[in-house]
Design a protein around this motif. Structure first.
Motif, mmCIF file in Angstrom:
data_model
loop_
_atom_site.group_PDB
_atom_site.id
_atom_site.type_symbol
_atom_site.label_atom_id
_atom_site.label_comp_id
_atom_site.label_asym_id
_atom_site.label_seq_id
_atom_site.Cartn_x
_atom_site.Cartn_y
_atom_site.Cartn_z
ATOM 1 N N VAL A 26 0.830 -1.202 0.000
ATOM 2 C CA VAL A 26 0.000 0.000 0.000
ATOM 3 C C VAL A 26 0.868 1.257 0.000
ATOM 4 O O VAL A 26 1.977 1.275 0.529
ATOM 5 C CB VAL A 26 -0.933 0.039 1.231
ATOM 6 C CG1 VAL A 26 -1.967 -1.060 1.159
ATOM 7 C CG2 VAL A 26 -0.135 -0.038 2.525
ATOM 8 N N GLU A 27 0.344 2.314 -0.610
ATOM 9 C CA GLU A 27 0.950 3.630 -0.453
ATOM 10 C C GLU A 27 0.612 4.127 0.947
ATOM 11 O O GLU A 27 -0.471 3.860 1.474
ATOM 12 C CB GLU A 27 0.418 4.596 -1.507
ATOM 13 C CG GLU A 27 0.760 4.216 -2.939
ATOM 14 C CD GLU A 27 2.250 4.310 -3.216
ATOM 15 O OE1 GLU A 27 2.925 5.117 -2.538
ATOM 16 O OE2 GLU A 27 2.731 3.576 -4.093
ATOM 17 N N ALA A 28 1.530 4.853 1.547
ATOM 18 C CA ALA A 28 1.315 5.296 2.924
ATOM 19 C C ALA A 28 2.039 6.612 3.168
ATOM 20 O O ALA A 28 2.890 7.033 2.385
ATOM 21 C CB ALA A 28 1.799 4.239 3.915
ATOM 22 N N GLY A 29 1.678 7.249 4.254
ATOM 23 C CA GLY A 29 2.330 8.496 4.630
ATOM 24 C C GLY A 29 2.050 8.833 6.080
ATOM 25 O O GLY A 29 1.141 8.273 6.695
ATOM 26 N N ILE A 30 2.846 9.731 6.607
ATOM 27 C CA ILE A 30 2.682 10.201 7.981
ATOM 28 C C ILE A 30 1.856 11.485 7.971
ATOM 29 O O ILE A 30 2.120 12.385 7.170
ATOM 30 C CB ILE A 30 4.052 10.470 8.637
ATOM 31 C CG1 ILE A 30 4.772 9.157 8.920
ATOM 32 C CG2 ILE A 30 3.895 11.275 9.919
ATOM 33 C CD1 ILE A 30 4.193 8.372 10.075
ATOM 34 N N GLU A 61 -4.037 -8.246 -4.369
ATOM 35 C CA GLU A 61 -3.546 -7.099 -5.126
ATOM 36 C C GLU A 61 -2.720 -6.149 -4.268
ATOM 37 O O GLU A 61 -1.712 -5.616 -4.726
ATOM 38 C CB GLU A 61 -4.719 -6.332 -5.750
ATOM 39 C CG GLU A 61 -5.540 -7.147 -6.737
ATOM 40 C CD GLU A 61 -6.768 -6.401 -7.207
ATOM 41 O OE1 GLU A 61 -6.981 -5.259 -6.763
ATOM 42 O OE2 GLU A 61 -7.518 -6.953 -8.027
ATOM 43 N N LEU A 62 -3.152 -5.929 -3.024
ATOM 44 C CA LEU A 62 -2.498 -4.978 -2.130
ATOM 45 C C LEU A 62 -2.037 -5.675 -0.852
ATOM 46 O O LEU A 62 -2.783 -6.449 -0.258
ATOM 47 C CB LEU A 62 -3.453 -3.836 -1.767
ATOM 48 C CG LEU A 62 -3.684 -2.753 -2.816
ATOM 49 C CD1 LEU A 62 -4.735 -1.761 -2.325
ATOM 50 C CD2 LEU A 62 -2.395 -2.015 -3.129
ATOM 51 N N LEU A 63 -0.822 -5.353 -0.421
ATOM 52 C CA LEU A 63 -0.258 -5.919 0.802
ATOM 53 C C LEU A 63 0.010 -4.808 1.808
ATOM 54 O O LEU A 63 0.213 -3.649 1.443
ATOM 55 C CB LEU A 63 1.052 -6.650 0.492
ATOM 56 C CG LEU A 63 0.975 -7.763 -0.546
ATOM 57 C CD1 LEU A 63 2.376 -8.246 -0.899
ATOM 58 C CD2 LEU A 63 0.112 -8.916 -0.047
#
Length: 214
Positions: free
Chosen positions: A93-97, A196-198
């Motif tokens: 997954v795309e992620a951010g703080i 599809e997403l991890l």
């Protein structure tokens, strides 16, 4: 953000559905024999550090998986014929703080197990969150979240007749590539999510890696 901004994915549009995460812990019971389970937030500096570490882990897991696919694609290009089976294409997954800033002053104390927190003044950093894409399967019934490989194992956690077994086998294969190509230094474990997403990976490393980072 963990990745450069793009025209799609996390942060590409307003009012996007995301998963918001914060670390918690269970403080020791105050009385002997207490059966009440409670969870508590960490002190803000500790919470910030833990989420940054989690983001860093996700960053390295994405890099390892991208490297694995580059190796697979290179082997396919060099082969005289294409493989006779489909190769699963998954990603983390795309992620951010996300940092929250207080609009009002307050005097906040930590729990009995924490050091007291400093007074929070208006405009000061007051909370931190990890934002991630929602993990969906893309199947008609939105197949439930799946644990493909446990973080203490290197083989599939699924049986042959279970949904996602083919992906679990492929992810086990990626561990082999990572282990061999890093000369036994590291590989991804705790593969989980959808086909599809991890998300929420762990990276198992040789103790030599830890010593080099000290």
């Amino acid at each position: 953000m963990l990745s450069p901004l793009s025209s799609s994915g996390l942060g590409s549009r307003a009012q996007q559905d995301v998963v918001v995460k914060r670390p918690f812990h269970r403080p020791p019971p105050h009385t002997t024999g207490s059966s009440i389970l409670k969870i508590s937030c960490y002190a803000l500096p500790d919470e910030h550090e833990k989420l940054l570490n989690k983001c860093n882990l996700l960053y390295w897991a994405k890099s390892l998986l991208d490297f694995t696919y580059e190796y697979i694609d290179h082997c396919i290009d060099a082969a005289p014929t294409l493989p006779s089976f489909p190769i699963p294409r998954v990603r983390f997954v795309e992620a951010g703080i996300a940092l929250a800033f207080s609009r009002h002053s307050s005097n906040t104390q930590g729990t009995s197990e924490q050091a007291p927190m400093a007074d929070i003044k208006a405009g000061m950093f007051s909370a931190v969150y990890l934002l991630e894409e929602r993990v969906t399967s893309g199947t008609p019934n939105d197949q439930t979240f799946t644990k493909f490989i446990h973080n203490k194992d290197y083989g599939p956690s699924l049986d042959e007749d279970e949904y996602g077994y083919d992906v679990a086998i492929f992810l086990s294969f990626t561990q082999h590539i990572q282990y061999e190509k890093t000369e036994g230094l590291a590989f991804i474990s705790d593969y989980q999510g959808s086909t599809e997403l991890l998300t929420d990976p762990q990276i198992l490393t040789h103790r030599y890696v830890h010593f080099q980072l000290l």
